[in-house]
Scaffold this motif. Structure first.
Motif, mmCIF file in Angstrom:
data_model
loop_
_atom_site.group_PDB
_atom_site.id
_atom_site.type_symbol
_atom_site.label_atom_id
_atom_site.label_comp_id
_atom_site.label_asym_id
_atom_site.label_seq_id
_atom_site.Cartn_x
_atom_site.Cartn_y
_atom_site.Cartn_z
ATOM 1 N N GLN A 60 69.805 -48.729 183.100
ATOM 2 C CA GLN A 60 68.412 -49.560 182.699
ATOM 3 C C GLN A 60 67.973 -49.158 181.377
ATOM 4 N N VAL A 61 67.751 -48.006 181.061
ATOM 5 C CA VAL A 61 67.130 -47.386 179.812
ATOM 6 C C VAL A 61 67.896 -47.883 178.775
ATOM 7 N N ALA A 62 69.397 -47.788 178.631
ATOM 8 C CA ALA A 62 70.309 -48.143 177.829
ATOM 9 C C ALA A 62 70.064 -49.655 177.558
ATOM 10 N N ILE A 63 70.073 -50.382 178.414
ATOM 11 C CA ILE A 63 69.855 -51.899 178.370
ATOM 12 C C ILE A 63 68.545 -52.129 177.522
ATOM 13 N N THR A 64 67.592 -51.558 178.111
ATOM 14 C CA THR A 64 66.136 -51.995 177.575
ATOM 15 C C THR A 64 66.166 -51.488 176.103
ATOM 16 N N ILE A 65 66.503 -50.209 175.904
ATOM 17 C CA ILE A 65 66.549 -49.709 174.519
ATOM 18 C C ILE A 65 67.314 -50.842 173.591
ATOM 19 N N PHE A 66 68.231 -51.285 173.723
ATOM 20 C CA PHE A 66 69.061 -52.300 173.086
ATOM 21 C C PHE A 66 68.240 -53.422 172.584
ATOM 22 N N LEU A 67 67.407 -54.239 173.708
ATOM 23 C CA LEU A 67 66.728 -55.079 173.600
ATOM 24 C C LEU A 67 65.369 -54.758 172.936
ATOM 25 N N LEU A 68 64.966 -53.655 173.022
ATOM 26 C CA LEU A 68 63.780 -53.187 172.328
ATOM 27 C C LEU A 68 63.870 -52.994 170.733
ATOM 28 N N VAL A 69 64.992 -52.409 170.609
ATOM 29 C CA VAL A 69 65.424 -52.263 169.076
ATOM 30 C C VAL A 69 65.618 -53.487 168.314
ATOM 31 N N MET A 70 65.930 -54.638 169.048
ATOM 32 C CA MET A 70 66.176 -55.991 168.518
ATOM 33 C C MET A 70 64.703 -56.552 168.381
ATOM 34 N N ALA A 71 63.940 -56.352 169.168
ATOM 35 C CA ALA A 71 62.477 -56.810 169.158
ATOM 36 C C ALA A 71 61.631 -55.937 168.049
ATOM 37 N N ALA A 72 61.909 -54.844 168.138
ATOM 38 C CA ALA A 72 61.130 -54.165 166.995
ATOM 39 C C ALA A 72 61.535 -54.376 165.821
ATOM 40 N N LEU A 73 62.781 -54.650 165.314
ATOM 41 C CA LEU A 73 63.229 -54.609 164.095
ATOM 42 C C LEU A 73 63.562 -56.082 163.673
ATOM 43 N N MET A 74 63.191 -57.214 164.518
ATOM 44 C CA MET A 74 63.575 -58.670 163.979
ATOM 45 C C MET A 74 62.429 -58.889 163.160
ATOM 46 N N ILE A 75 61.356 -58.659 163.048
ATOM 47 C CA ILE A 75 60.332 -59.100 161.958
ATOM 48 C C ILE A 75 60.716 -58.592 160.855
ATOM 49 N N PRO A 76 60.878 -57.068 160.546
ATOM 50 C CA PRO A 76 61.509 -56.739 159.294
ATOM 51 C C PRO A 76 62.924 -57.212 159.110
ATOM 52 N N GLY A 77 63.786 -57.638 160.026
ATOM 53 C CA GLY A 77 65.107 -58.162 159.567
ATOM 54 C C GLY A 77 64.878 -59.806 159.000
ATOM 55 N N PRO A 81 58.842 -57.626 146.902
ATOM 56 C CA PRO A 81 58.447 -56.530 147.597
ATOM 57 C C PRO A 81 58.574 -56.395 148.996
ATOM 58 N N PHE A 82 58.922 -55.198 149.547
ATOM 59 C CA PHE A 82 59.112 -55.208 151.131
ATOM 60 C C PHE A 82 58.068 -54.096 151.561
ATOM 61 N N ASP A 83 57.371 -54.504 152.648
ATOM 62 C CA ASP A 83 56.245 -54.050 153.398
ATOM 63 C C ASP A 83 56.743 -52.813 154.237
ATOM 64 N N THR A 84 56.936 -51.630 153.753
ATOM 65 C CA THR A 84 57.653 -50.466 154.564
ATOM 66 C C THR A 84 56.523 -50.221 155.654
ATOM 67 N N VAL A 85 55.564 -49.959 155.158
ATOM 68 C CA VAL A 85 54.484 -49.248 156.071
ATOM 69 C C VAL A 85 54.306 -50.411 157.275
ATOM 70 N N GLY A 86 54.122 -51.570 156.872
ATOM 71 C CA GLY A 86 54.005 -52.657 158.054
ATOM 72 C C GLY A 86 55.128 -52.707 158.972
ATOM 73 N N ALA A 87 56.479 -52.597 158.650
ATOM 74 C CA ALA A 87 57.537 -52.582 159.187
ATOM 75 C C ALA A 87 57.387 -51.257 160.166
ATOM 76 N N VAL A 88 57.145 -50.091 159.688
ATOM 77 C CA VAL A 88 56.941 -49.139 160.478
ATOM 78 C C VAL A 88 56.178 -49.085 161.550
ATOM 79 N N LEU A 89 54.926 -49.622 161.446
ATOM 80 C CA LEU A 89 53.831 -50.086 162.402
ATOM 81 C C LEU A 89 54.170 -51.001 163.142
ATOM 82 N N SER A 90 54.910 -52.231 163.008
ATOM 83 C CA SER A 90 54.976 -53.209 163.930
ATOM 84 C C SER A 90 55.933 -52.678 164.896
ATOM 85 N N ALA A 91 57.208 -51.965 164.186
ATOM 86 C CA ALA A 91 58.226 -51.386 165.067
ATOM 87 C C ALA A 91 57.798 -50.224 166.170
#
Length: 464
Positions: free
Chosen positions: A56-73, A205-215
């Motif tokens: 369950q943790v593996a499945i959730t981390i996959f979905l979470l990584v997607m959600a956390a990085l989708m805005i920077p992506g 420009p790319f907002d690196t600090v914003g990307a880290v905070l949102s993720a």
């Protein structure tokens, strides 16, 4: 720009089909990856010497990584270009699939499936929706294109248990990841027909600090939900920390905008009431879809003792429902308002959840799940496309990168929350009572989504 010229009232021309095929297939494989592991719970836990909660943790981390990085992506598509992000995401995803197939333990599986496939998905999914919005400009063709993409996404999520179950039973759970890698190769080859309609801007420009905070904020929130079963105080601390980090993220965004610098996410995106309500409906839809998928799959395998292929066959009802209603998206979009379709979808889905509660409690057979899953598939298929169309159509081309990233992040956050919330309730006590509580929690989410849909404007179609 070939996609624009290929549109026609009578249906998509061959050029449009060549453009749409890799985009729809990309959404399919990412949705498939989020649900196919649900039927491998026992096989993976036994082979890798872990537990149901570990999977369950593996499945959730996959979905979470997607959600956390989708805005920077989504934001990176402006700098790197939409097609370049699409191909880069596909390649990273493919490496993760191969690594997962040879994983000797849970840690390597998490690295390959949860991290690399999650990062690859965050890079490739925003271009799918941006390119669709840019290449299909009128309401009918865009509804047709989004209908095909969301149909493939819904089928991928619903058929994931069936396909994964068949592969697992016939060969091995590892072969399911080989299947994903092969599909990625096909998508890369098909994507050669896609031309980026807008040139990239490397100087942007790319907002690196914003990307880290949102993720970080999103990761803390979902981790807090996962920790509820183990340590209530830790869970509360993580949830509060996540809320504070996200508050800091929005403060950082406002400060950058006031100083005239470009932020990761424009606050203008949250000033459109229609878009905000559409985002709420998207989050609720994917939360219910992934929550039901994990809950039913885990209950069937752990409590009732069904194997992977038997569990997958039962999910065929949901697959058929999503496929039937999603493929009718274009016709429905012409005849009914977007608000009406979204509301109807939530109502049908809630009836399906009620059927899963009532019939499963009264009938011991596996087919008691079929009517409820069919209704849930039909309901979700009806509303997935109009919800996306409502949000994407609220903004001009210059903001498509931002809104696509935000839209997909909200949807994938719903997916990770669905697995986390329903999974936490179910894993806490794999009993008949825990199953009912998990389904009831998903029904409450559905009522919230229905309320948001009812507040959408009564206009016939979203702005183009």
């Amino acid at each position: 720009m070939a996609g624009r010229a290929a549109e026609g009232a009578s249906g998509p021309a061959p050029t449009a089909r060549r453009i749409l095929a890799p985009l729809a297939l990309a959404q399919f494989i990412c949705s498939f990856a989020g649900s196919n592991m649900n039927v491998m719970i026992n096989d993976i836990s036994e082979d890798l010497d872990t537990t149901v909660q570990g999977v369950q943790v593996a499945i959730t981390i996959f979905l979470l990584v997607m959600a956390a990085l989708m805005i920077p992506g989504g934001k990176l598509t402006d700098t790197w270009g939409r097609k370049r992000c699409l191909v880069a995401g596909l390649l990273i995803y493919g490496v993760g699939a191969v690594l997962s197939a040879v994983a000797p333990g849970l840690g390597v599986l998490i690295l390959g499936n949860s991290v690399l496939e999650g990062v690859g998905t965050a890079l490739l999914i925003p271009p799918v929706y941006i390119l669709t919005t840019l290449l299909f400009t009128d309401t009918a063709s865009r509804a047709r294109a989004f209908g095909a993409i969301m149909a493939m996404g819904g089928v991928g999520a619903a058929a994931g248990p069936l396909i994964g179950g068949l592969i697992t039973s016939a060969i091995s759970w590892r072969a399911a990841f080989v299947f994903q890698a092969l599909v990625i190769v096909v998508i890369v080859l098909l994507s050669r027909h896609i031309d980026d309609p807008l040139p990239p801007d490397p100087a942007r420009p790319f907002d690196t600090v914003g990307a880290v905070l949102s993720a970080a904020g999103l990761v803390l929130l979902v981790t807090g939900i996962l920790a509820v079963d183990d340590n209530g105080w830790l869970a509360l601390g993580l949830l509060l920390a996540g809320a504070l980090v996200l508050a800091g993220f929005f403060a950082w965004v406002r400060r950058r905008e006031r100083s005239g610098r470009e932020a990761l996410l424009s606050t203008d995106l949250f000033r459109d009431r229609t878009s905000n309500l559409g985002l709420v409906t998207q989050n609720a839809q994917w939360l219910m879809l992934m929550g039901v998928s994990f809950t039913v799959a885990a209950y069937l395998q752990v409590v009732r003792g069904y194997d992977a292929v038997e569990t997958g066959v039962i999910f065929t009802a949901a697959t058929l429902g999503i496929l039937a209603s999603s493929l009718a998206a274009e016709k429905l979009a012409r005849r009914r308002a977007q608000r009406t379709l979204i509301m109807a979808g939530f109502v049908v889905t809630l009836v399906g959840i009620a059927a899963l509660l009532v019939l499963v409690a009264r009938q011991p057979g596996a087919w008691a799940f079929a009517p409820g899953l069919l209704l849930i598939g039909l309901g979700l298929g009806v509303m997935l496309t109009p919800s996306v169309n409502v949000v994407q159509s609220c903004f001009p081309e210059t903001q498509q990168g931002e809104i696509s990233g935000l839209s997909r992040s909200v949807s994938n956050l719903g997916s990770s929350l669905g697995t986390a919330v329903a999974g936490t309730i179910l894993v806490a006590g794999l009993t008949k009572g825990a199953y009912a509580v998990a389904m009831a929690a998903l029904a409450v989410v559905g009522l919230g989504g229905l309320t948001a849909a009812a507040l959408l404007p009564r206009t016939g179609r979203p702005r183009a």
